[in-house]
Structure formats: structure tokens, C-alpha cells
Design a protein around this motif. Structure first.
Motif, PDB file in Angstrom:
ATOM      1  N   GLY A   1     -32.646   5.277 -42.571  1.00  0.00           N
ATOM      2  CA  GLY A   1     -32.005   4.134 -41.937  1.00  0.00           C
ATOM      3  C   GLY A   1     -31.009   4.482 -40.841  1.00  0.00           C
ATOM      4  O   GLY A   1     -30.559   3.599 -40.119  1.00  0.00           O
ATOM      5  N   GLU A   2     -30.639   5.749 -40.717  1.00  0.00           N
ATOM      6  CA  GLU A   2     -29.712   6.171 -39.654  1.00  0.00           C
ATOM      7  C   GLU A   2     -30.389   5.992 -38.290  1.00  0.00           C
ATOM      8  O   GLU A   2     -31.598   6.155 -38.158  1.00  0.00           O
ATOM      9  CB  GLU A   2     -29.315   7.634 -39.831  1.00  0.00           C
ATOM     10  N   ASN A   3     -29.579   5.657 -37.275  1.00  0.00           N
ATOM     11  CA  ASN A   3     -30.077   5.467 -35.913  1.00  0.00           C
ATOM     12  C   ASN A   3     -29.469   6.495 -34.981  1.00  0.00           C
ATOM     13  O   ASN A   3     -28.310   6.880 -35.134  1.00  0.00           O
ATOM     14  CB  ASN A   3     -29.693   4.076 -35.386  1.00  0.00           C
ATOM     15  N   LEU A   4     -30.257   6.901 -33.985  1.00  0.00           N
ATOM     16  CA  LEU A   4     -29.808   7.819 -32.949  1.00  0.00           C
ATOM     17  C   LEU A   4     -30.379   7.318 -31.633  1.00  0.00           C
ATOM     18  O   LEU A   4     -31.597   7.157 -31.513  1.00  0.00           O
ATOM     19  CB  LEU A   4     -30.333   9.239 -33.250  1.00  0.00           C
ATOM     20  N   GLU A   5     -29.518   7.010 -30.658  1.00  0.00           N
ATOM     21  CA  GLU A   5     -29.989   6.657 -29.324  1.00  0.00           C
ATOM     22  C   GLU A   5     -29.844   7.877 -28.442  1.00  0.00           C
ATOM     23  O   GLU A   5     -28.818   8.544 -28.463  1.00  0.00           O
ATOM     24  CB  GLU A   5     -29.223   5.463 -28.765  1.00  0.00           C
ATOM     25  N   CYS A   6     -30.901   8.176 -27.666  1.00  0.00           N
ATOM     26  CA  CYS A   6     -30.871   9.360 -26.816  1.00  0.00           C
ATOM     27  C   CYS A   6     -31.852   9.206 -25.660  1.00  0.00           C
ATOM     28  O   CYS A   6     -32.663   8.286 -25.633  1.00  0.00           O
ATOM     29  CB  CYS A   6     -31.176  10.617 -27.628  1.00  0.00           C
ATOM     30  N   SER A   7     -31.768  10.127 -24.734  1.00  0.00           N
ATOM     31  CA  SER A   7     -32.701  10.179 -23.611  1.00  0.00           C
ATOM     32  C   SER A   7     -33.982  10.859 -24.063  1.00  0.00           C
ATOM     33  O   SER A   7     -33.956  11.788 -24.860  1.00  0.00           O
ATOM     34  CB  SER A   7     -32.099  10.969 -22.458  1.00  0.00           C
ATOM     35  N   ALA A   8     -35.089  10.384 -23.514  1.00  0.00           N
ATOM     36  CA  ALA A   8     -36.402  10.987 -23.768  1.00  0.00           C
ATOM     37  C   ALA A   8     -37.058  11.285 -22.433  1.00  0.00           C
ATOM     38  O   ALA A   8     -36.876  10.552 -21.466  1.00  0.00           O
ATOM     39  CB  ALA A   8     -37.269  10.040 -24.585  1.00  0.00           C
ATOM     40  N   VAL A   9     -37.800  12.373 -22.396  1.00  0.00           N
ATOM     41  CA  VAL A   9     -38.552  12.748 -21.208  1.00  0.00           C
ATOM     42  C   VAL A   9     -40.027  12.660 -21.565  1.00  0.00           C
ATOM     43  O   VAL A   9     -40.473  13.271 -22.544  1.00  0.00           O
ATOM     44  CB  VAL A   9     -38.195  14.182 -20.744  1.00  0.00           C
ATOM     45  N   PHE A  10     -40.780  11.876 -20.782  1.00  0.00           N
ATOM     46  CA  PHE A  10     -42.219  11.733 -20.990  1.00  0.00           C
ATOM     47  C   PHE A  10     -42.933  12.441 -19.848  1.00  0.00           C
ATOM     48  O   PHE A  10     -42.687  12.152 -18.678  1.00  0.00           O
ATOM     49  CB  PHE A  10     -42.620  10.255 -21.009  1.00  0.00           C
ATOM     50  N   GLN A  11     -43.791  13.387 -20.198  1.00  0.00           N
ATOM     51  CA  GLN A  11     -44.545  14.087 -19.170  1.00  0.00           C
ATOM     52  C   GLN A  11     -45.845  14.623 -19.740  1.00  0.00           C
ATOM     53  O   GLN A  11     -45.990  14.806 -20.950  1.00  0.00           O
ATOM     54  CB  GLN A  11     -43.730  15.202 -18.529  1.00  0.00           C
ATOM     55  N   ILE A  12     -46.780  14.840 -18.828  1.00  0.00           N
ATOM     56  CA  ILE A  12     -48.055  15.444 -19.188  1.00  0.00           C
ATOM     57  C   ILE A  12     -47.892  16.941 -18.947  1.00  0.00           C
ATOM     58  O   ILE A  12     -47.657  17.357 -17.813  1.00  0.00           O
ATOM     59  CB  ILE A  12     -49.207  14.873 -18.346  1.00  0.00           C
ATOM     60  N   PRO A  13     -47.958  17.752 -19.993  1.00  0.00           N
ATOM     61  CA  PRO A  13     -47.730  19.187 -19.805  1.00  0.00           C
ATOM     62  C   PRO A  13     -48.883  19.880 -19.094  1.00  0.00           C
ATOM     63  O   PRO A  13     -50.039  19.468 -19.212  1.00  0.00           O
ATOM     64  CB  PRO A  13     -47.580  19.706 -21.238  1.00  0.00           C
ATOM     65  N   PHE A  14     -48.553  20.927 -18.359  1.00  0.00           N
ATOM     66  CA  PHE A  14     -49.574  21.775 -17.750  1.00  0.00           C
ATOM     67  C   PHE A  14     -50.159  22.646 -18.846  1.00  0.00           C
ATOM     68  O   PHE A  14     -49.432  23.252 -19.627  1.00  0.00           O
ATOM     69  CB  PHE A  14     -48.953  22.650 -16.660  1.00  0.00           C
ATOM     70  N   GLN A  15     -51.475  22.698 -18.912  1.00  0.00           N
ATOM     71  CA  GLN A  15     -52.146  23.531 -19.904  1.00  0.00           C
ATOM     72  C   GLN A  15     -53.282  24.278 -19.231  1.00  0.00           C
ATOM     73  O   GLN A  15     -53.966  23.743 -18.361  1.00  0.00           O
ATOM     74  CB  GLN A  15     -52.741  22.675 -21.020  1.00  0.00           C
ATOM     75  N   ALA A  16     -53.477  25.514 -19.634  1.00  0.00           N
ATOM     76  CA  ALA A  16     -54.622  26.288 -19.150  1.00  0.00           C
ATOM     77  C   ALA A  16     -55.325  26.872 -20.365  1.00  0.00           C
ATOM     78  O   ALA A  16     -54.699  27.617 -21.116  1.00  0.00           O
ATOM     79  CB  ALA A  16     -54.166  27.388 -18.202  1.00  0.00           C
ATOM     80  N   PRO A  17     -56.552  26.529 -20.590  1.00  0.00           N
ATOM     81  CA  PRO A  17     -57.371  25.584 -19.819  1.00  0.00           C
ATOM     82  C   PRO A  17     -56.879  24.154 -20.039  1.00  0.00           C
ATOM     83  O   PRO A  17     -56.184  23.876 -21.021  1.00  0.00           O
ATOM     84  CB  PRO A  17     -58.771  25.767 -20.403  1.00  0.00           C
ATOM     85  N   PRO A  18     -57.238  23.246 -19.120  1.00  0.00           N
ATOM     86  CA  PRO A  18     -56.765  21.858 -19.233  1.00  0.00           C
ATOM     87  C   PRO A  18     -57.255  21.192 -20.516  1.00  0.00           C
ATOM     88  O   PRO A  18     -58.345  21.494 -21.009  1.00  0.00           O
ATOM     89  CB  PRO A  18     -57.370  21.170 -18.008  1.00  0.00           C
ATOM     90  N   ALA A  19     -56.439  20.299 -21.024  1.00  0.00           N
ATOM     91  CA  ALA A  19     -56.828  19.539 -22.219  1.00  0.00           C
ATOM     92  C   ALA A  19     -57.982  18.610 -21.876  1.00  0.00           C
ATOM     93  O   ALA A  19     -58.104  18.148 -20.738  1.00  0.00           O
ATOM     94  CB  ALA A  19     -55.638  18.732 -22.716  1.00  0.00           C
ATOM     95  N   LYS A  20     -58.826  18.314 -22.856  1.00  0.00           N
ATOM     96  CA  LYS A  20     -59.939  17.387 -22.637  1.00  0.00           C
ATOM     97  C   LYS A  20     -59.430  15.965 -22.430  1.00  0.00           C
ATOM     98  O   LYS A  20     -60.028  15.195 -21.694  1.00  0.00           O
ATOM     99  CB  LYS A  20     -60.911  17.442 -23.796  1.00  0.00           C
ATOM    100  N   VAL A  21     -58.336  15.628 -23.106  1.00  0.00           N
ATOM    101  CA  VAL A  21     -57.709  14.319 -22.957  1.00  0.00           C
ATOM    102  C   VAL A  21     -56.267  14.562 -22.528  1.00  0.00           C
ATOM    103  O   VAL A  21     -55.490  15.153 -23.282  1.00  0.00           O
ATOM    104  CB  VAL A  21     -57.746  13.524 -24.282  1.00  0.00           C
ATOM    105  N   LEU A  22     -55.910  14.122 -21.317  1.00  0.00           N
ATOM    106  CA  LEU A  22     -54.530  14.267 -20.853  1.00  0.00           C
ATOM    107  C   LEU A  22     -53.644  13.295 -21.614  1.00  0.00           C
ATOM    108  O   LEU A  22     -53.984  12.116 -21.753  1.00  0.00           O
ATOM    109  CB  LEU A  22     -54.431  13.996 -19.354  1.00  0.00           C
ATOM    110  N   SER A  23     -52.531  13.807 -22.116  1.00  0.00           N
ATOM    111  CA  SER A  23     -51.613  12.976 -22.891  1.00  0.00           C
ATOM    112  C   SER A  23     -50.183  13.234 -22.469  1.00  0.00           C
ATOM    113  O   SER A  23     -49.808  14.345 -22.115  1.00  0.00           O
ATOM    114  CB  SER A  23     -51.741  13.285 -24.382  1.00  0.00           C
ATOM    115  N   PHE A  24     -49.394  12.154 -22.511  1.00  0.00           N
ATOM    116  CA  PHE A  24     -47.955  12.282 -22.331  1.00  0.00           C
ATOM    117  C   PHE A  24     -47.375  12.804 -23.638  1.00  0.00           C
ATOM    118  O   PHE A  24     -47.818  12.430 -24.725  1.00  0.00           O
ATOM    119  CB  PHE A  24     -47.313  10.913 -22.063  1.00  0.00           C
ATOM    120  N   PHE A  25     -46.378  13.673 -23.525  1.00  0.00           N
ATOM    121  CA  PHE A  25     -45.617  14.095 -24.688  1.00  0.00           C
ATOM    122  C   PHE A  25     -44.187  13.647 -24.508  1.00  0.00           C
ATOM    123  O   PHE A  25     -43.687  13.561 -23.391  1.00  0.00           O
ATOM    124  CB  PHE A  25     -45.707  15.610 -24.888  1.00  0.00           C
ATOM    125  N   CYS A  26     -43.538  13.328 -25.595  1.00  0.00           N
ATOM    126  CA  CYS A  26     -42.156  12.855 -25.604  1.00  0.00           C
ATOM    127  C   CYS A  26     -41.255  14.000 -26.039  1.00  0.00           C
ATOM    128  O   CYS A  26     -41.416  14.537 -27.139  1.00  0.00           O
ATOM    129  CB  CYS A  26     -42.029  11.686 -26.568  1.00  0.00           C
TER     130      CYS A  26
END
Length: 103
Positions: free
Chosen positions: A46-71
Motif C-alpha cells: 500500500g505504500e506509494n512512491l512518486e518518481c520520474s520514469a524514462v521510457f525508451q526502446i533499447p539498442f540491441q544487437a542483434p535487434p529484437a524481433k519485437v521492439l518494446s519500450f522499457f521503463c
């Protein structure tokens, strides 16, 4: 202020120099995010924490089959965001972030 439940945390990964990455990811074909967002983490206790989040699609080699944002939560720890926590996106409606499914 608008807000909506983005996900329940299934796993976390602490990456040195980046911060805490939470799973699941969000397929780029179904979501659009501003790079920096405010979120509220609601822990199972039940505890709450408000914070900043960064959403980005990471660079991967080899590229992922499905591009996804990570938080990434740069200021969070694994202890502050246990598995089962809810991530609420603040200041946005669900329709601002989720893309319409193909008809």
C-alpha cells in the motif's frame, strides 16, 4: 490530474548507471511515450512512491524481433519497487499512450 494503471511489475533489473528497469516492456506497435514521465508506484503493502520514469526502446544487437519500450526508474531500488507493484502513469490518459488496435 489524469492517471491510469500502466502495468503490474513482473520483474526488476538494477543496471549500474541507468537505474531500475521494470518488466514487462511495452510493444512499440501498441504504445507511444514521451521519454520522461512521472509515475506513481503503488507497492503491494500500500505504500506509494512518486518518481520520474524514462521510457525508451533499447539498442540491441542483434535487434529484437519485437521492439518494446522499457521503463527505467533512475532513482528507485529493487526494495522500493517489489514484484507485484503497480505502475501508474501520471498526467496522461490511457488514450494518449495506447495506440488503437488495427481493425
Amino acid at each position: 490530474m489524469p492517471e491510469f494503471l500502466l502495468c503490474r511489475v513482473e520483474d526488476t533489473f538494477l543496471v549500474s548507471g541507468r537505474g531500475l528497469i521494470v518488466a514487462p516492456g511495452f510493444p512499440a506497435s501498441a504504445y507511444r511515450f514521451d521519454a520522461n514521465q512521472q509515475v506513481r508506484v503503488v507497492r503491494p503493502d500500500g505504500e506509494n512512491l512518486e518518481c520520474s520514469a524514462v521510457f525508451q526502446i533499447p539498442f540491441q544487437a542483434p535487434p529484437a524481433k519485437v521492439l518494446s519500450f522499457f521503463c527505467t526508474l533512475p532513482a528507485a531500488t529493487k526494495q522500493s519497487v517489489p514484484i507485484g507493484s503497480e505502475i501508474w502513469l501520471l498526467g496522461r490518459n490511457e488514450s494518449d499512450v495506447k495506440l488503437a488496435a488495427d481493425a
